[in-house]
Design a protein around this motif. Structure first.
Motif, PDB file in Angstrom:
ATOM      1  N   SER A  84       0.827  -1.211   0.000  1.00  0.00           N
ATOM      2  CA  SER A  84       0.000   0.000   0.000  1.00  0.00           C
ATOM      3  C   SER A  84       0.857   1.255   0.000  1.00  0.00           C
ATOM      4  O   SER A  84       0.535   2.241  -0.669  1.00  0.00           O
ATOM      5  CB  SER A  84      -0.931   0.008   1.221  1.00  0.00           C
ATOM      6  N   LEU A  85       1.960   1.241   0.756  1.00  0.00           N
ATOM      7  CA  LEU A  85       2.847   2.402   0.772  1.00  0.00           C
ATOM      8  C   LEU A  85       3.432   2.673  -0.611  1.00  0.00           C
ATOM      9  O   LEU A  85       3.578   3.826  -1.017  1.00  0.00           O
ATOM     10  CB  LEU A  85       3.988   2.186   1.774  1.00  0.00           C
ATOM     11  N   ALA A  86       3.759   1.604  -1.319  1.00  0.00           N
ATOM     12  CA  ALA A  86       4.387   1.767  -2.629  1.00  0.00           C
ATOM     13  C   ALA A  86       3.377   1.991  -3.743  1.00  0.00           C
ATOM     14  O   ALA A  86       3.608   2.812  -4.641  1.00  0.00           O
ATOM     15  CB  ALA A  86       5.248   0.543  -2.945  1.00  0.00           C
ATOM     16  N   PHE A  87       2.250   1.300  -3.708  1.00  0.00           N
ATOM     17  CA  PHE A  87       1.325   1.331  -4.834  1.00  0.00           C
ATOM     18  C   PHE A  87      -0.115   1.646  -4.438  1.00  0.00           C
ATOM     19  O   PHE A  87      -1.025   1.523  -5.263  1.00  0.00           O
ATOM     20  CB  PHE A  87       1.375  -0.004  -5.586  1.00  0.00           C
ATOM     21  N   GLY A  88      -0.334   2.078  -3.213  1.00  0.00           N
ATOM     22  CA  GLY A  88      -1.677   2.454  -2.785  1.00  0.00           C
ATOM     23  C   GLY A  88      -2.071   3.822  -3.301  1.00  0.00           C
ATOM     24  O   GLY A  88      -1.303   4.497  -4.004  1.00  0.00           O
ATOM     25  N   LYS A  89      -3.260   4.229  -2.979  1.00  0.00           N
ATOM     26  CA  LYS A  89      -3.770   5.542  -3.389  1.00  0.00           C
ATOM     27  C   LYS A  89      -2.776   6.634  -3.014  1.00  0.00           C
ATOM     28  O   LYS A  89      -2.341   6.740  -1.875  1.00  0.00           O
ATOM     29  CB  LYS A  89      -5.118   5.797  -2.724  1.00  0.00           C
ATOM     30  N   SER A  90      -2.421   7.441  -4.001  1.00  0.00           N
ATOM     31  CA  SER A  90      -1.337   8.397  -3.817  1.00  0.00           C
ATOM     32  C   SER A  90      -1.673   9.508  -2.833  1.00  0.00           C
ATOM     33  O   SER A  90      -2.765  10.084  -2.869  1.00  0.00           O
ATOM     34  CB  SER A  90      -0.945   9.012  -5.163  1.00  0.00           C
ATOM     35  N   GLY A 124      -0.207  12.941  -2.277  1.00  0.00           N
ATOM     36  CA  GLY A 124       0.688  13.987  -2.744  1.00  0.00           C
ATOM     37  C   GLY A 124       1.744  13.540  -3.727  1.00  0.00           C
ATOM     38  O   GLY A 124       2.738  14.239  -3.934  1.00  0.00           O
ATOM     39  N   GLY A 125       1.554  12.363  -4.334  1.00  0.00           N
ATOM     40  CA  GLY A 125       2.535  11.863  -5.291  1.00  0.00           C
ATOM     41  C   GLY A 125       3.823  11.373  -4.659  1.00  0.00           C
ATOM     42  O   GLY A 125       4.792  11.077  -5.356  1.00  0.00           O
ATOM     43  N   VAL A 126       3.830  11.258  -3.325  1.00  0.00           N
ATOM     44  CA  VAL A 126       5.052  10.920  -2.599  1.00  0.00           C
ATOM     45  C   VAL A 126       4.988   9.532  -1.964  1.00  0.00           C
ATOM     46  O   VAL A 126       5.971   8.795  -1.946  1.00  0.00           O
ATOM     47  CB  VAL A 126       5.341  11.978  -1.514  1.00  0.00           C
ATOM     48  N   ILE A 127       3.843   9.151  -1.449  1.00  0.00           N
ATOM     49  CA  ILE A 127       3.691   7.875  -0.750  1.00  0.00           C
ATOM     50  C   ILE A 127       2.252   7.404  -0.915  1.00  0.00           C
ATOM     51  O   ILE A 127       1.341   8.203  -1.179  1.00  0.00           O
ATOM     52  CB  ILE A 127       4.055   8.019   0.751  1.00  0.00           C
ATOM     53  N   GLY A 128       2.055   6.095  -0.757  1.00  0.00           N
ATOM     54  CA  GLY A 128       0.715   5.549  -0.881  1.00  0.00           C
ATOM     55  C   GLY A 128      -0.001   5.490   0.451  1.00  0.00           C
ATOM     56  O   GLY A 128       0.627   5.425   1.514  1.00  0.00           O
ATOM     57  N   ASP A 129      -1.310   5.487   0.396  1.00  0.00           N
ATOM     58  CA  ASP A 129      -2.130   5.354   1.600  1.00  0.00           C
ATOM     59  C   ASP A 129      -1.977   3.927   2.136  1.00  0.00           C
ATOM     60  O   ASP A 129      -2.313   2.962   1.436  1.00  0.00           O
ATOM     61  CB  ASP A 129      -3.598   5.624   1.239  1.00  0.00           C
ATOM     62  N   PRO A 176       8.707   5.204  -0.639  1.00  0.00           N
ATOM     63  CA  PRO A 176       8.464   6.490  -1.308  1.00  0.00           C
ATOM     64  C   PRO A 176       9.047   6.552  -2.716  1.00  0.00           C
ATOM     65  O   PRO A 176       8.414   7.080  -3.629  1.00  0.00           O
ATOM     66  CB  PRO A 176       9.141   7.508  -0.381  1.00  0.00           C
ATOM     67  N   LEU A 177      10.253   6.007  -2.908  1.00  0.00           N
ATOM     68  CA  LEU A 177      10.858   6.041  -4.241  1.00  0.00           C
ATOM     69  C   LEU A 177      10.079   5.176  -5.227  1.00  0.00           C
ATOM     70  O   LEU A 177       9.888   5.559  -6.389  1.00  0.00           O
ATOM     71  CB  LEU A 177      12.311   5.580  -4.174  1.00  0.00           C
ATOM     72  N   ALA A 178       9.629   4.003  -4.776  1.00  0.00           N
ATOM     73  CA  ALA A 178       8.823   3.141  -5.643  1.00  0.00           C
ATOM     74  C   ALA A 178       7.530   3.839  -6.028  1.00  0.00           C
ATOM     75  O   ALA A 178       7.091   3.790  -7.189  1.00  0.00           O
ATOM     76  CB  ALA A 178       8.529   1.813  -4.936  1.00  0.00           C
ATOM     77  N   HIS A 179       6.912   4.505  -5.074  1.00  0.00           N
ATOM     78  CA  HIS A 179       5.656   5.211  -5.351  1.00  0.00           C
ATOM     79  C   HIS A 179       5.878   6.383  -6.304  1.00  0.00           C
ATOM     80  O   HIS A 179       5.147   6.550  -7.282  1.00  0.00           O
ATOM     81  CB  HIS A 179       5.050   5.715  -4.042  1.00  0.00           C
ATOM     82  N   CYS A 180       6.889   7.172  -6.024  1.00  0.00           N
ATOM     83  CA  CYS A 180       7.170   8.349  -6.855  1.00  0.00           C
ATOM     84  C   CYS A 180       7.489   7.970  -8.298  1.00  0.00           C
ATOM     85  O   CYS A 180       7.128   8.684  -9.234  1.00  0.00           O
ATOM     86  CB  CYS A 180       8.343   9.133  -6.283  1.00  0.00           C
ATOM     87  N   THR A 181       8.153   6.831  -8.473  1.00  0.00           N
ATOM     88  CA  THR A 181       8.654   6.455  -9.792  1.00  0.00           C
ATOM     89  C   THR A 181       7.693   5.598 -10.583  1.00  0.00           C
ATOM     90  O   THR A 181       7.534   5.784 -11.798  1.00  0.00           O
ATOM     91  CB  THR A 181       9.996   5.708  -9.643  1.00  0.00           C
ATOM     92  N   TRP A 182       7.035   4.644  -9.934  1.00  0.00           N
ATOM     93  CA  TRP A 182       6.253   3.638 -10.650  1.00  0.00           C
ATOM     94  C   TRP A 182       4.741   3.765 -10.497  1.00  0.00           C
ATOM     95  O   TRP A 182       3.998   3.093 -11.203  1.00  0.00           O
ATOM     96  CB  TRP A 182       6.697   2.242 -10.222  1.00  0.00           C
ATOM     97  N   HIS A 183       4.272   4.591  -9.592  1.00  0.00           N
ATOM     98  CA  HIS A 183       2.829   4.823  -9.481  1.00  0.00           C
ATOM     99  C   HIS A 183       2.424   5.881 -10.504  1.00  0.00           C
ATOM    100  O   HIS A 183       3.137   6.882 -10.679  1.00  0.00           O
ATOM    101  CB  HIS A 183       2.473   5.286  -8.067  1.00  0.00           C
ATOM    102  N   PRO A 184       1.319   5.697 -11.213  1.00  0.00           N
ATOM    103  CA  PRO A 184       0.901   6.686 -12.231  1.00  0.00           C
ATOM    104  C   PRO A 184       0.784   8.100 -11.688  1.00  0.00           C
ATOM    105  O   PRO A 184       0.999   9.070 -12.426  1.00  0.00           O
ATOM    106  CB  PRO A 184      -0.461   6.154 -12.697  1.00  0.00           C
ATOM    107  N   ASP A 185       0.448   8.228 -10.400  1.00  0.00           N
ATOM    108  CA  ASP A 185       0.316   9.552  -9.793  1.00  0.00           C
ATOM    109  C   ASP A 185       1.565   9.975  -9.035  1.00  0.00           C
ATOM    110  O   ASP A 185       1.554  10.989  -8.330  1.00  0.00           O
ATOM    111  CB  ASP A 185      -0.887   9.570  -8.833  1.00  0.00           C
ATOM    112  N   GLY A 186       2.632   9.204  -9.170  1.00  0.00           N
ATOM    113  CA  GLY A 186       3.873   9.516  -8.471  1.00  0.00           C
ATOM    114  C   GLY A 186       4.527  10.782  -8.994  1.00  0.00           C
ATOM    115  O   GLY A 186       4.420  11.128 -10.173  1.00  0.00           O
ATOM    116  N   PHE A 187       5.247  11.457  -8.117  1.00  0.00           N
ATOM    117  CA  PHE A 187       5.877  12.733  -8.444  1.00  0.00           C
ATOM    118  C   PHE A 187       6.853  12.600  -9.613  1.00  0.00           C
ATOM    119  O   PHE A 187       6.803  13.366 -10.577  1.00  0.00           O
ATOM    120  CB  PHE A 187       6.588  13.265  -7.198  1.00  0.00           C
TER     121      PHE A 187
END
Length: 436
Positions: free
Chosen positions: A92-98, A100-105, A174-185
């Motif tokens: 969830s931290l990596a790929f959950g609902k974004s 601020g584009g920084v971390i997942g819910d 945070p890096l996984a979320h920012c880079t690989w999540h569609p809403d990531g920073f």
């Protein structure tokens, strides 16, 4: 109190499994998976997992004989700790609902909720979401394991477990979320990282440098590798598993996966050859260690670029990365930085070279997604190269400073360094009561 803490954690996890069983119906009639994609991603998931035992052999063969078990266990323990964390809230931290584009819910997929009812990941609609989650888990496992080569032979095992947990939450996720999540920073900026140049190798590399600086030098800094044959076995397992790492990142059995597989093996081969020839040019004997290290550097460097560049350009990436990493290893030996197994020169620098060269050689004919940010510098366009360079600087600062802070926090919780006596005896005996 410290003795009961691990048991308390196990009891808490057990309670959660009863409270959140995640029992759901299997794929709904409207959900259609591609069996070829599912089969390939199942294989890729297994391939990436075998990289961690491969890394254990790779690192274990390089250290003193009295520290082989400890070094190998530092890799293997990631498989159990990160997996449990991933299932509870890590995915969830990596790929959950974004947020601020920084971390997942962390509540998005808490205890793997919503995994078995036909759900899919937006970028991988032909495979089950649970398969995507398990595939990404393997990346999360090996990243902190990579760091261990920098502080090998001098870290308390219990303290390492604390740092491992903190690194995963505050650096990797945070890096996984920012880079690989569609809403990531970083994703929204157009940063290209096919399989983990920033998320895996740069984060581990900079954390390794921070660890080497923070923990200072070993009391016995010079040593002979325990088993070079282990290093060779580890290299083979890493290379084998890397096909799942890179080709699997196409998230399907597609032509892009085939391209990534081809660029992966050619870059590794070019880097291994270059490392050996460069050593020979400087009057050194061609060594098994040099061949293995060079090949791994090539695998690292091609990781962010694997699905964005052509096969000929992958050769260039392998050659350039091997030359630069080799020179940085040589520089490192002349400093007071005791990065035991040269994690920063090989993984950190290799990842950075790969990120920059992605900005040089990426082309939309290899992967249409490149069209969104423009082709690489080699083709006369500058935007992508600027984006990649900016990301490199930002991620480097975040990973290094963040890791240094986490090391300090960990040291306050439980001392990081073993005593002089424990280091002299060896970590196998002093930390685990075992020996070869």
């Amino acid at each position: 109190m410290k003795r009961f803490l691990p048991f308390t954690i196990i009891v808490l996890i057990l309670i959660l499994t009863f409270l959140f069983p995640s029992i759901e119906v299997h794929p709904q009639s409207g959900t259609k998976y591609d069996t070829g994609d599912v089969a390939w991603m199942l294989v890729s998931t297994a391939l990436v997992l075998i990289m961690t035992p491969g890394l254990a052999f790779f690192y274990g063969g390089m250290v003193n004989k009295k520290n082989v078990i400890s070094t190998m266990l530092q890799s293997l323990i990631c498989m159990v700790i990160v997996t449990v964390t991933w299932v509870v809230f890590g995915f969830s931290l990596a790929f959950g609902k974004s947020i601020g584009g920084v971390i997942g819910d962390p509540s998005t997929y808490f205890m793997m909720r919503g995994m078995l009812d036909g759900a899919v990941w937006p970028g991988a609609t032909t495979i089950p979401l649970v398969l995507f989650a398990m595939y990404q888990l393997k990346f999360a496992i090996i990243t902190p394991a990579l760091i261990t080569g920098a502080f090998a032979e001098r870290i308390r095992f219990n303290s390492y477990l604390v740092f491992l947990f903190l690194f995963f939450i505050f650096i990797y996720a945070p890096l996984a979320h920012c880079t690989w999540h569609p809403d990531g920073f970083l994703a929204k900026l157009g940063v290209l990282d096919f399989a983990g140049g920033t998320v895996v190798h740069m984060s581990a590399g900079w954390a390794a440098l921070a660890s080497a600086i923070y923990l200072k030098r070993r009391n016995e800094a010079s040593h002979s590798p325990a088993r070079i044959t282990y290093v060779i076995i580890g290299t083979g397992l890493l290379w084998f598993g890397w096909f799942g790492f890179n080709a699997g990142s196409a998230l399907g059995a597609t032509s892009l996966a085939a391209t990534a597989l081809a660029t992966t093996t050619t870059a590794a081969s070019a880097a291994g050859l270059t490392w050996v020839f460069f050593d020979m040019l400087r009057g050194r004997k061609p060594s098994a260690m040099g061949t293995c290290i060079g090949a791994v550097v090539g695998l690292v460097a091609i990781t962010p670029a694997a699905g964005f560049v052509s096969v000929p350009h992958s050769l260039s990436i392998g050659i350039i990365s091997a030359l630069i990493s080799n020179l940085v290893v040589e520089w490192r030996t002349r400093t007071s930085i005791d990065d035991t197994l040269d994690v920063f020169p090989c993984h950190g620098v290799g990842g950075m070279v790969g990120m920059l060269l992605t900005g040089v050689f990426a082309h939309q004919n290899v992967n249409p997604i490149v069209k969104n940010v423009g082709n690489g510098l080699f083709f006369g366009e500058t935007h992508l190269f600027i984006v990649q360079t900016s990301a490199l600087i930002g991620v480097s600062v975040f990973a290094f400073a963040g890791s240094m802070l986490l090391l300090k926090v960990t040291d306050l919780i439980t001392p990081l360094r073993v005593s002089i006596e424990e280091e002299t005896v060896g970590l196998d005996i002093s930390q685990h009561g075992e020996k070869l």
